[in-house]
Design a protein around this motif. Sequence first.
Motif, PDB file in Angstrom:
ATOM      1  N   VAL A   1      34.616  52.115  27.934  1.00 12.68           N
ATOM      2  CA  VAL A   1      33.506  51.175  28.106  1.00 12.68           C
ATOM      3  C   VAL A   1      34.024  49.831  28.610  1.00 12.68           C
ATOM      4  N   ASP A   2      35.138  49.368  28.025  1.00 12.03           N
ATOM      5  CA  ASP A   2      35.724  48.104  28.482  1.00 12.03           C
ATOM      6  C   ASP A   2      36.171  48.201  29.933  1.00 12.03           C
ATOM      7  N   ALA A   3      36.741  49.346  30.292  1.00  9.73           N
ATOM      8  CA  ALA A   3      37.153  49.534  31.684  1.00  9.73           C
ATOM      9  C   ALA A   3      35.942  49.503  32.615  1.00  9.73           C
ATOM     10  N   LEU A   4      34.840  50.101  32.154  1.00  6.97           N
ATOM     11  CA  LEU A   4      33.621  50.086  32.955  1.00  6.97           C
ATOM     12  C   LEU A   4      33.083  48.662  33.097  1.00  6.97           C
ATOM     13  N   ILE A   5      33.090  47.901  31.985  1.00  5.41           N
ATOM     14  CA  ILE A   5      32.633  46.507  32.034  1.00  5.41           C
ATOM     15  C   ILE A   5      33.515  45.703  32.987  1.00  5.41           C
ATOM     16  N   ALA A   6      34.843  45.918  32.879  1.00  7.03           N
ATOM     17  CA  ALA A   6      35.761  45.199  33.766  1.00  7.03           C
ATOM     18  C   ALA A   6      35.529  45.574  35.223  1.00  7.03           C
ATOM     19  N   ALA A   7      35.284  46.872  35.454  1.00  4.36           N
ATOM     20  CA  ALA A   7      35.051  47.315  36.830  1.00  4.36           C
ATOM     21  C   ALA A   7      33.777  46.705  37.393  1.00  4.36           C
ATOM     22  N   VAL A   8      32.721  46.677  36.575  1.00  6.78           N
ATOM     23  CA  VAL A   8      31.463  46.073  37.030  1.00  6.78           C
ATOM     24  C   VAL A   8      31.653  44.592  37.312  1.00  6.78           C
ATOM     25  N   TYR A   9      32.384  43.910  36.399  1.00  8.51           N
ATOM     26  CA  TYR A   9      32.632  42.482  36.598  1.00  8.51           C
ATOM     27  C   TYR A   9      33.426  42.235  37.878  1.00  8.51           C
ATOM     28  N   LEU A  10      34.490  43.039  38.068  1.00 10.39           N
ATOM     29  CA  LEU A  10      35.327  42.850  39.257  1.00 10.39           C
ATOM     30  C   LEU A  10      34.557  43.155  40.531  1.00 10.39           C
ATOM     31  N   LEU A  11      33.724  44.193  40.481  1.00  6.74           N
ATOM     32  CA  LEU A  11      32.929  44.513  41.672  1.00  6.74           C
ATOM     33  C   LEU A  11      31.910  43.417  41.962  1.00  6.74           C
ATOM     34  N   ALA A  12      31.321  42.875  40.881  1.00  8.21           N
ATOM     35  CA  ALA A  12      30.306  41.838  41.071  1.00  8.21           C
ATOM     36  C   ALA A  12      30.911  40.571  41.665  1.00  8.21           C
ATOM     37  N   PHE A  13      32.162  40.277  41.270  1.00  4.96           N
ATOM     38  CA  PHE A  13      32.781  39.042  41.735  1.00  4.96           C
ATOM     39  C   PHE A  13      33.877  39.287  42.763  1.00  4.96           C
ATOM     40  N   ALA A  14      33.931  40.509  43.285  1.00  8.31           N
ATOM     41  CA  ALA A  14      34.919  40.808  44.320  1.00  8.31           C
ATOM     42  C   ALA A  14      34.721  39.946  45.566  1.00  8.31           C
ATOM     43  N   PRO A  15      33.486  39.741  46.067  1.00 11.89           N
ATOM     44  CA  PRO A  15      33.321  38.866  47.239  1.00 11.89           C
ATOM     45  C   PRO A  15      33.886  37.471  47.008  1.00 11.89           C
ATOM     46  N   ARG A  16      33.703  36.941  45.806  1.00 11.72           N
ATOM     47  CA  ARG A  16      34.234  35.614  45.510  1.00 11.72           C
ATOM     48  C   ARG A  16      35.747  35.624  45.562  1.00 11.72           C
ATOM     49  N   ARG A  17      36.371  36.626  44.962  1.00 10.68           N
ATOM     50  CA  ARG A  17      37.834  36.705  44.982  1.00 10.68           C
ATOM     51  C   ARG A  17      38.350  36.855  46.402  1.00 10.68           C
ATOM     52  N   LEU A  18      37.673  37.692  47.191  1.00  9.86           N
ATOM     53  CA  LEU A  18      38.104  37.892  48.575  1.00  9.86           C
ATOM     54  C   LEU A  18      37.959  36.600  49.372  1.00  9.86           C
ATOM     55  N   LEU A  19      36.852  35.870  49.125  1.00  9.49           N
ATOM     56  CA  LEU A  19      36.633  34.628  49.847  1.00  9.49           C
ATOM     57  C   LEU A  19      37.705  33.600  49.493  1.00  9.49           C
ATOM     58  N   LEU A  20      38.001  33.461  48.196  1.00 11.11           N
ATOM     59  CA  LEU A  20      39.023  32.508  47.781  1.00 11.11           C
ATOM     60  C   LEU A  20      40.392  32.898  48.315  1.00 11.11           C
ATOM     61  N   SER A  21      40.669  34.198  48.332  1.00 13.90           N
ATOM     62  CA  SER A  21      41.945  34.650  48.898  1.00 13.90           C
ATOM     63  C   SER A  21      42.021  34.313  50.377  1.00 13.90           C
ATOM     64  N   ALA A  22      40.897  34.464  51.094  1.00 13.43           N
ATOM     65  CA  ALA A  22      40.873  34.143  52.523  1.00 13.43           C
ATOM     66  C   ALA A  22      41.074  32.648  52.749  1.00 13.43           C
ATOM     67  N   VAL A  23      40.459  31.821  51.897  1.00  7.20           N
ATOM     68  CA  VAL A  23      40.644  30.372  52.022  1.00  7.20           C
ATOM     69  C   VAL A  23      42.102  30.007  51.757  1.00  7.20           C
ATOM     70  N   GLN A  24      42.682  30.583  50.745  1.00 12.55           N
ATOM     71  CA  GLN A  24      44.084  30.305  50.430  1.00 12.55           C
ATOM     72  C   GLN A  24      44.994  30.743  51.578  1.00 12.55           C
ATOM     73  N   ARG A  25      44.694  31.892  52.145  1.00 15.48           N
ATOM     74  CA  ARG A  25      45.473  32.366  53.299  1.00 15.48           C
ATOM     75  C   ARG A  25      45.260  31.456  54.500  1.00 15.48           C
ATOM     76  N   GLY A  26      44.010  30.981  54.662  1.00 18.25           N
ATOM     77  CA  GLY A  26      43.728  30.062  55.753  1.00 18.25           C
ATOM     78  C   GLY A  26      44.493  28.760  55.627  1.00 18.25           C
ATOM     79  N   LEU A  27      44.661  28.274  54.389  1.00 16.44           N
ATOM     80  CA  LEU A  27      45.458  27.068  54.180  1.00 16.44           C
ATOM     81  C   LEU A  27      46.903  27.281  54.608  1.00 16.44           C
ATOM     82  N   ARG A  28      47.445  28.432  54.236  1.00 15.16           N
ATOM     83  CA  ARG A  28      48.845  28.715  54.578  1.00 15.16           C
ATOM     84  C   ARG A  28      49.047  28.895  56.080  1.00 15.16           C
TER      85      ARG A  28
END
Length: 547
Positions: A267-294
């Motif tokens: 159940v915890d893995a499912l909750i974590a997966a849902v959370y990560l999927l829900a906020f995956a666009p945010r993580r990808l966007l922040l990673s892209a910004v960080q890469r853009g800075l570099r």
Amino acid sequence: MYDTPKAVSESPRSEPPESAPIRRGLALRLWQVAAILCGLLALIACAMLGEYFANRSVEARERLIGSELAASVDRILTGAVTRRQNDLAALAGRPCDEIWRPLSQLQTYVTYVRAIALVANGHAYCSSGLGRIDVPLSLYAPPNSASVTLELLRETPFQPGVPVITLYRATGNDTGVLYVIDGEYISDTLAHGNGYGAQQSALSIAGVGRLNDHGIFIPATQPQDRGTTRVASSTWPFSIELIASQTFVSQARWKYGLLFGAIGVLVDALIAAVYLLAFAPRRLLLSAVQRGLRQGELHVVYQPIVDMASRATVGVEALLRWHSPKWGNVSPAVFMPEVESSALLGSVTRFMLRTAAAEMSRYAPALPLRITVNIAPKDLERKGFVAEILSVSNEMPSGISLLLELTERFLLSQNPRTVAIFETLKAHGIRFAIDDFGTEHSNLDLLSRFPFDFVKIDRQFVRQVDIGGAELITGIVSVARHFGLQVIAEGVETEAQHTALRDAGVPFGQGYFYQRPLRAQHLARTQATAQGAAQTHPDTPSHATPR
């Protein structure tokens, strides 16, 4: 520092309100806390369910063993009173000398009994083992209207210290048959439960006591062990009290603990997966910004701030731009709200400050200039922020000063850290401006409690200044002057707006009407051209070509 380029009809600077990233950051934290709480609650719920089902399993096993033991004792008692009962009933009341030998013979047919005694007139007068006796019946069985009475005794007058069970069956008004069953038979029967997972078991008669599986009599006054399961006989007035073995209890808890523990982890893995999927666009966007800075994808453009009377440039605002090889030009409104609620904010702010300092040093204008850099609310919370600002300020060329633009909505409550930051930076020549003054959450008390230098009028009021909204602008200018502040109007797009703002007493303006945001080198050439034209034609207003 991160305004959004708009269509031609819009102002070049459209920053999301500072409250938006704060709310977004707060919402993100709330989601994180909610996900963690849900995970913890899931683990706790699974642990409780595991304990519940383990206890149910142990109780079910205890009841099964107790039922089997009760059935075994039932067979012993029922067999004792039913075998040769008519023959024994015929002997009751007759003289012992006449019936002692037949009584002894009949006793051999009745299993599990130590002796059978005949009763008349409230006394046991003849025993299958001892012959003639004279013992009150009350020592073996209490008065009872039932046809058959069951009793548990600690001992008898003839064998002290040896527990027995007695059965008295009335055969007439004053006669009956008394059966004395050795307690060892019962305890041996109870001991069979140990092989099926019982730690201890006992036969109990309410108000009398218990006989355990070791043949020990326990009086009713002694408290019962906690966690005991009781199974009542369906035939006789006794019950079996049982406690499962620790081995079986441990096995049950391990079994259900592992089962529901695995469920909790899933159940915890499912909750974590849902959370990560829900906020995956945010993580990808922040990673892209960080890469853009570099990789140098982010850069800074500058929009002039002009004197409303002469239209001469007196300052510039540094604005952040991102050109992604994958997505093209990305609006700051897309990524900055996420950046401001993340750990990446410090890197972006440092990039803006250092880039502005370096480019202003390289393309230093001939005239004194203020360079405005927006700072986000969480910047003031970062360790080392003051040192970063002072370092950048020291790198600025002579004649260029730093102006930090801060939204008023962040400073709704005064706190020692904010006051200390203001005092330290002001002492080193840093100036402060309130951005988007007049919009929601405005608080005039801030103007007296914090040493601001400039107030920036939001573009929504500038748009209305030439269509009947000049009185509001005049009011804001009056308030600013009362507190010793200067006013900058942002989002100026037309000559009519410029004229109305100037007439309302606004000293400085910023917008597409004067100049679009440009890279530092392009801005330097434009300003040089404008200054040359002003020297050649001194009567011509000095401003860039409007849109």
